[in-house]
Structures are given as C-alpha cells and as structure tokens.
Design a protein around this motif. Sequence first.
Motif, PDB file in Angstrom:
ATOM      1  N   ARG A 109       0.498  -1.312  -0.079  1.00 38.54           N
ATOM      2  CA  ARG A 109       0.008   0.206   0.223  1.00 38.54           C
ATOM      3  C   ARG A 109       0.996   0.671   0.249  1.00 38.54           C
ATOM      4  NH1 ARG A 109      -0.406  -1.106   4.791  1.00 38.54           N
ATOM      5  NH2 ARG A 109      -0.455   1.013   6.811  1.00 38.54           N
ATOM      6  N   GLU A 110       0.371   2.342  -0.373  1.00 35.17           N
ATOM      7  CA  GLU A 110       1.335   3.815  -1.450  1.00 35.17           C
ATOM      8  C   GLU A 110       1.246   4.018   0.810  1.00 35.17           C
ATOM      9  OE1 GLU A 110       1.349   5.594  -4.661  1.00 35.17           O
ATOM     10  OE2 GLU A 110      -0.275   3.808  -5.570  1.00 35.17           O
ATOM     11  N   ASP A 111       2.552   5.063   0.711  1.00 36.46           N
ATOM     12  CA  ASP A 111       2.278   5.745   2.009  1.00 36.46           C
ATOM     13  C   ASP A 111       2.771   7.162   1.404  1.00 36.46           C
ATOM     14  OD1 ASP A 111       2.087   7.438   4.411  1.00 36.46           O
ATOM     15  OD2 ASP A 111       4.010   5.796   4.972  1.00 36.46           O
ATOM     16  N   GLY A 112       2.634   8.297   0.597  1.00 34.62           N
ATOM     17  CA  GLY A 112       3.720   8.925   0.321  1.00 34.62           C
ATOM     18  C   GLY A 112       4.354   8.643  -1.166  1.00 34.62           C
ATOM     19  N   ASP A 113       5.616   8.915  -0.840  1.00 30.68           N
ATOM     20  CA  ASP A 113       6.798   8.044  -1.882  1.00 30.68           C
ATOM     21  C   ASP A 113       7.503   6.956  -1.451  1.00 30.68           C
ATOM     22  OD1 ASP A 113       8.158   9.076  -0.106  1.00 30.68           O
ATOM     23  OD2 ASP A 113       9.424   9.731  -1.245  1.00 30.68           O
ATOM     24  N   CYS A 114       6.126   5.819  -0.199  1.00 37.16           N
ATOM     25  CA  CYS A 114       6.910   5.204  -0.033  1.00 37.16           C
ATOM     26  C   CYS A 114       5.734   4.328  -0.012  1.00 37.16           C
ATOM     27  CB  CYS A 114       7.566   4.759   1.201  1.00 37.16           C
ATOM     28  SG  CYS A 114       9.285   6.162   1.559  1.00 37.16           S
ATOM     29  N   LEU A 115       6.137   2.648  -0.242  1.00 37.21           N
ATOM     30  CA  LEU A 115       5.938   1.678  -0.205  1.00 37.21           C
ATOM     31  C   LEU A 115       5.637   1.278   0.962  1.00 37.21           C
ATOM     32  CD1 LEU A 115       6.124  -0.464  -3.469  1.00 37.21           C
ATOM     33  CD2 LEU A 115       3.493   1.411  -2.804  1.00 37.21           C
ATOM     34  N   LEU A 116       4.529   0.416   1.919  1.00 35.64           N
ATOM     35  CA  LEU A 116       4.123  -0.383   3.113  1.00 35.64           C
ATOM     36  C   LEU A 116       3.974  -1.802   2.563  1.00 35.64           C
ATOM     37  CD1 LEU A 116       2.241   1.490   5.168  1.00 35.64           C
ATOM     38  CD2 LEU A 116       4.636   1.914   5.087  1.00 35.64           C
TER      39      LEU A 116
ATOM     40  N   THR B  94       2.861  -5.958   3.640  1.00 36.09           N
ATOM     41  CA  THR B  94       2.537  -6.484   4.626  1.00 36.09           C
ATOM     42  C   THR B  94       3.130  -7.876   4.983  1.00 36.09           C
ATOM     43  OG1 THR B  94       1.090  -4.852   5.551  1.00 36.09           O
ATOM     44  CG2 THR B  94       0.486  -7.121   6.554  1.00 36.09           C
TER      45      THR B  94
ATOM     46  N   THR C  87       4.369  -5.539   8.810  1.00 34.02           N
ATOM     47  CA  THR C  87       4.787  -4.628   7.829  1.00 34.02           C
ATOM     48  C   THR C  87       5.918  -3.476   7.618  1.00 34.02           C
ATOM     49  OG1 THR C  87       2.409  -3.908   8.212  1.00 34.02           O
ATOM     50  CG2 THR C  87       4.060  -2.749   6.923  1.00 34.02           C
TER      51      THR C  87
ATOM     52  N   SER D 287       8.361  -0.675   5.634  1.00 30.82           N
ATOM     53  CA  SER D 287       8.478   0.124   4.941  1.00 30.82           C
ATOM     54  C   SER D 287       9.385   0.481   3.969  1.00 30.82           C
ATOM     55  CB  SER D 287       8.518   1.467   5.903  1.00 30.82           C
ATOM     56  OG  SER D 287       8.637   3.179   4.971  1.00 30.82           O
TER      57      SER D 287
ATOM     58  N   SER E 134      10.935   1.275  -3.864  1.00 28.31           N
ATOM     59  CA  SER E 134       9.377   1.392  -4.253  1.00 28.31           C
ATOM     60  C   SER E 134       8.704   2.365  -5.922  1.00 28.31           C
ATOM     61  CB  SER E 134       8.735   2.579  -2.959  1.00 28.31           C
ATOM     62  OG  SER E 134       8.530   2.174  -1.035  1.00 28.31           O
TER      63      SER E 134
END
Length: 191
Positions: A57-64, A66, A76, A78, A84
């Motif tokens: 899942r996207e979190d700003g310019d990073c992917l998380l 899980t 999870t 980061s 990403s």
Amino acid sequence: MEKAAIEVDLQHNTNKMHWLLLTLVFYSGVRAGEIARQTSDYGKRIVTPGLFWRQFREDGDCLLLTVTGKRNKTRTISLDPETSAVLLDYRGDASNDQPVFPSPSRRDRGKPLSDRGLRLMMAEISASAGIKFSAHFLRHTHATLAKKNGASDFDLQADLGHASPATTAKYIHHVGRVGTSHALRKKSKHR
C-alpha cells in the motif's frame, strides 16, 4: 550482483524479475518464505500463498509491504522511495490479485513464484555474479549494512520480524565491535 541479475533477466527475457527480486529481498530484509509460495505434504497443502500486489500500500513516496512470517505473525515493512518506485514501475496495471513474481513454469502459470523457483532464480544470479549467495544471505547483508548505516536495534528487530533481540544480534555481523581487549588497552594507556 545487480548487474548479474540484469544480465540473467536479459538472457531469460524475464522483464527485470530477477533484478526486482534481488532488490526487494535486499532492501526489505524479507524471508524467502514470506514472498515465495511454499507447499508441503507433497504439494497438497499450501503453507504460504506467495506475494501478491494487495500486500503493498502506498504511503507518500514509499510503499508499505505487509508479510506474514514465522508463527503466522504479520508485520509491515516500510520500503525506501527508490525501491518503491521500481516496484510501482514494474507493477504497471497489474491488479491486487496478481502475484508480484509469477511462476515461469507452465504447470504453475498464474501462481506466485514457488520457494524452489525463488532459490533457482537466486542461484542463477549467484552463478552469473560469480559470488555464492542466497536470499537468506541477502537478509543478513541487509541487517548488517542497515546497522552499519545507523538503523536502531529496535527497528531492525521489527523489520526482520524477530521475536528476540538475541536473534537480531546474530544477523549483525561484526558492526562496530572492537572487543573488550581494545577497551582494556585504552584504559591501561591512560594510567
């Protein structure tokens, strides 16, 4: 190793799959069993389903990312912006229900890469690079270099999915260790 992975992808026409696998394992520190499909009981029972796009899942310019690890514990991780970005580029328009690393075998077409397939891909990269390594070696290297570059023991333990700090300590190979003899010699010089 990266160059070798790219060469293997060119030889097999696998659209950067070897390179991305190497990149993901190295930069995330995941276990091979957390991203590869594993079966037991002679292929009748699936132990882990493999890695699907829905696990990101996207979190700003990073992917998380899980993943489910040992003892069915979920964690999870980061991912950094560079990893990403290459994952998102590789994904294209793939749906959440598609595997990140599809199996190249005809028999398993449409299924995620198996643990055997992952080991074979790592062996191909290893042979091309002329350096013997595995996915687990990359996990140890991830931990060692992350510690060397300032990652806290707590963050390493969480990202690697270890229940005990003692287990994490086994992964960090001689980073900043000078031994007690150095401390004793320093002390005796100041007397």
